[in-house]
Enzyme design. Structure first.
Site, PDB file in Angstrom:
ATOM      1  N   GLU A 172      43.062  53.480  11.579  1.00 10.81           N
ATOM      2  CA  GLU A 172      43.984  54.256  10.706  1.00 10.81           C
ATOM      3  C   GLU A 172      45.487  53.798  10.863  1.00 10.81           C
ATOM      4  O   GLU A 172      46.588  54.530  10.733  1.00 10.81           O
ATOM      5  CB  GLU A 172      44.065  55.930  11.199  1.00 10.81           C
ATOM      6  CG  GLU A 172      42.454  56.445  10.958  1.00 10.81           C
ATOM      7  CD  GLU A 172      42.218  56.840   9.721  1.00 10.81           C
ATOM      8  OE1 GLU A 172      42.717  56.171   8.690  1.00 10.81           O
ATOM      9  OE2 GLU A 172      41.434  57.656   9.590  1.00 10.81           O
ATOM     10  N   HIS A 191      46.633  62.020  15.709  1.00  7.33           N
ATOM     11  CA  HIS A 191      45.778  62.511  14.659  1.00  7.33           C
ATOM     12  C   HIS A 191      44.351  62.770  15.416  1.00  7.33           C
ATOM     13  O   HIS A 191      44.033  61.955  16.306  1.00  7.33           O
ATOM     14  CB  HIS A 191      45.468  61.130  13.733  1.00  7.33           C
ATOM     15  CG  HIS A 191      44.035  61.495  12.891  1.00  7.33           C
ATOM     16  ND1 HIS A 191      43.923  62.240  12.133  1.00  7.33           N
ATOM     17  CD2 HIS A 191      43.071  60.540  12.931  1.00  7.33           C
ATOM     18  CE1 HIS A 191      42.840  62.386  11.430  1.00  7.33           C
ATOM     19  NE2 HIS A 191      42.154  61.184  11.859  1.00  7.33           N
ATOM     20  N   HIS A 211      40.570  65.178  15.222  1.00  7.89           N
ATOM     21  CA  HIS A 211      39.357  65.769  14.378  1.00  7.89           C
ATOM     22  C   HIS A 211      38.987  67.089  14.855  1.00  7.89           C
ATOM     23  O   HIS A 211      37.964  67.431  15.145  1.00  7.89           O
ATOM     24  CB  HIS A 211      38.381  64.909  14.320  1.00  7.89           C
ATOM     25  CG  HIS A 211      38.276  63.478  13.435  1.00  7.89           C
ATOM     26  ND1 HIS A 211      37.583  62.661  13.597  1.00  7.89           N
ATOM     27  CD2 HIS A 211      39.300  63.143  12.767  1.00  7.89           C
ATOM     28  CE1 HIS A 211      37.984  61.534  12.846  1.00  7.89           C
ATOM     29  NE2 HIS A 211      39.101  61.750  12.625  1.00  7.89           N
ATOM     30  N   TYR A 236      53.882  83.953  11.756  1.00  7.77           N
ATOM     31  CA  TYR A 236      55.421  83.097  11.849  1.00  7.77           C
ATOM     32  C   TYR A 236      55.191  81.952  12.495  1.00  7.77           C
ATOM     33  O   TYR A 236      56.248  81.078  12.465  1.00  7.77           O
ATOM     34  CB  TYR A 236      56.363  84.112  12.312  1.00  7.77           C
ATOM     35  CG  TYR A 236      56.122  84.300  13.938  1.00  7.77           C
ATOM     36  CD1 TYR A 236      56.811  83.703  14.701  1.00  7.77           C
ATOM     37  CD2 TYR A 236      55.362  85.537  14.506  1.00  7.77           C
ATOM     38  CE1 TYR A 236      56.656  83.697  16.384  1.00  7.77           C
ATOM     39  CE2 TYR A 236      55.491  85.641  15.671  1.00  7.77           C
ATOM     40  CZ  TYR A 236      56.036  84.855  16.449  1.00  7.77           C
ATOM     41  OH  TYR A 236      56.009  85.177  18.131  1.00  7.77           O
ATOM     42  N   HIS A 261      38.626  65.822   6.646  1.00  2.00           N
ATOM     43  CA  HIS A 261      38.876  64.616   7.587  1.00  2.00           C
ATOM     44  C   HIS A 261      39.439  65.348   9.180  1.00  2.00           C
ATOM     45  O   HIS A 261      38.898  65.197  10.127  1.00  2.00           O
ATOM     46  CB  HIS A 261      39.782  63.662   7.146  1.00  2.00           C
ATOM     47  CG  HIS A 261      39.736  62.525   8.051  1.00  2.00           C
ATOM     48  ND1 HIS A 261      40.745  61.245   7.409  1.00  2.00           N
ATOM     49  CD2 HIS A 261      39.981  62.164   9.331  1.00  2.00           C
ATOM     50  CE1 HIS A 261      40.811  60.418   8.366  1.00  2.00           C
ATOM     51  NE2 HIS A 261      40.372  60.853   9.433  1.00  2.00           N
ATOM     52  N   TYR A 281      67.609  75.385  22.207  1.00  2.00           N
ATOM     53  CA  TYR A 281      69.000  74.846  22.836  1.00  2.00           C
ATOM     54  C   TYR A 281      69.237  75.844  23.668  1.00  2.00           C
ATOM     55  O   TYR A 281      70.382  75.599  24.129  1.00  2.00           O
ATOM     56  CB  TYR A 281      69.937  74.360  21.684  1.00  2.00           C
ATOM     57  CG  TYR A 281      69.431  73.215  21.078  1.00  2.00           C
ATOM     58  CD1 TYR A 281      69.592  71.686  21.605  1.00  2.00           C
ATOM     59  CD2 TYR A 281      68.968  73.138  19.763  1.00  2.00           C
ATOM     60  CE1 TYR A 281      69.125  70.676  20.898  1.00  2.00           C
ATOM     61  CE2 TYR A 281      68.508  72.186  18.918  1.00  2.00           C
ATOM     62  CZ  TYR A 281      68.497  70.787  19.386  1.00  2.00           C
ATOM     63  OH  TYR A 281      68.158  69.653  18.784  1.00  2.00           O
TER      64      TYR A 281
END
Length: 232
Positions: free
Chosen positions: A76, A95, A97, A116, A158, A213
């Protein structure tokens, strides 16, 4: 003896991949992970279980598609390269699965703003990119488009992709996306969930930004509206 380049990020990539599996968002050698370095990026190798991966197995790649290392890069690598090129604001591509995100993705469904916390992914939805064969330029193009203005997306049939500035941040967001996917699927057992409007998600995102912050969540909040330390 050749000195291994970027030893600390290599080790951190392996530790994060093991943590992915430990958190249950990945399994075996599925999924992949990359980190931006000077002149390119480091990426997990192809088809090697993470518990068998050594720092020397992590592959260093350039944005021209060339690589250095004793292993081949993940199949990938194209979407890792293209995302990092398109998104100078992030340094990590993860990435996985994961079960619930993939369950949605096999139906071509993303995650709307039913909760939210979807705002953590950078917008009022987590999109699902159209299906394309793994490792192809077509899949990369779909992923880059689905991630526009976002820090996460699903890939149809995927899995998921999550972006971050740090490995810890990307892993944390991946765990959150999987939790949202699980909640969304369970919510559907009672019917279609209520979807929060875009303006509410924008408000939530701003409150989260301020809290990141160390600021009060609401701009202009006075002492009576803000938690404060108790005097001794």
């Amino acid at each position: 003896m050749t000195t291994l380049s970027h030893p600390a990020p290599r080790r951190a990539i392996i530790d994060t991949c093991l943590a992915m599996n430990g958190a249950g968002i990945n399994q075996g050698s599925s999924g992949n992970l990359s980190v931006r370095v000077e002149g390119g990026f480091l990426i997990t190798p192809s088809s090697l279980p993470y518990d068998e991966t050594a720092p020397e197995d992590i592959v260093e790649m350039g944005f021209d598609g060339t690589y250095v290392g004793r292993r081949r890069p993940s199949s990938e690598w194209r979407f890792h390269r293209d995302i990092l090129k398109a998104r100078p604001d992030v340094d990590v591509v993860l990435h996985a699965h994961s079960t619930f995100a993939t369950a949605l993705a096999v139906h071509g469904r993303g995650i709307p703003s039913f909760h939210y916390m979807v705002a953590l992914a950078g917008g009022d939805s987590i999109r699902c990119a159209p299906y394309a064969t793994f490792g192809t330029q077509e899949l990369s193009d779909h992923a880059v488009a689905a991630l526009e203005g976002r820090l996460a997306c699903l890939l149809a049939n995927h899995g998921m992709i999550v972006l971050g500035k740090t490995l810890k941040g990307a892993l944390g967001l991946a765990v959150e996306v999987e939790a949202l996917a699980r909640q969304y699927l369970h919510a559907h057992l009672l019917g279609e969930p209520v979807i929060l409007p875009p303006e509410e998600i924008a408000l939530v995102a701003e409150k989260m930004r301020r809290m990141k912050y160390g600021l009060p969540p609401d701009e202009g909040a006075g002492p009576e509206d803000t938690a404060r330390p108790r005097e001794a």
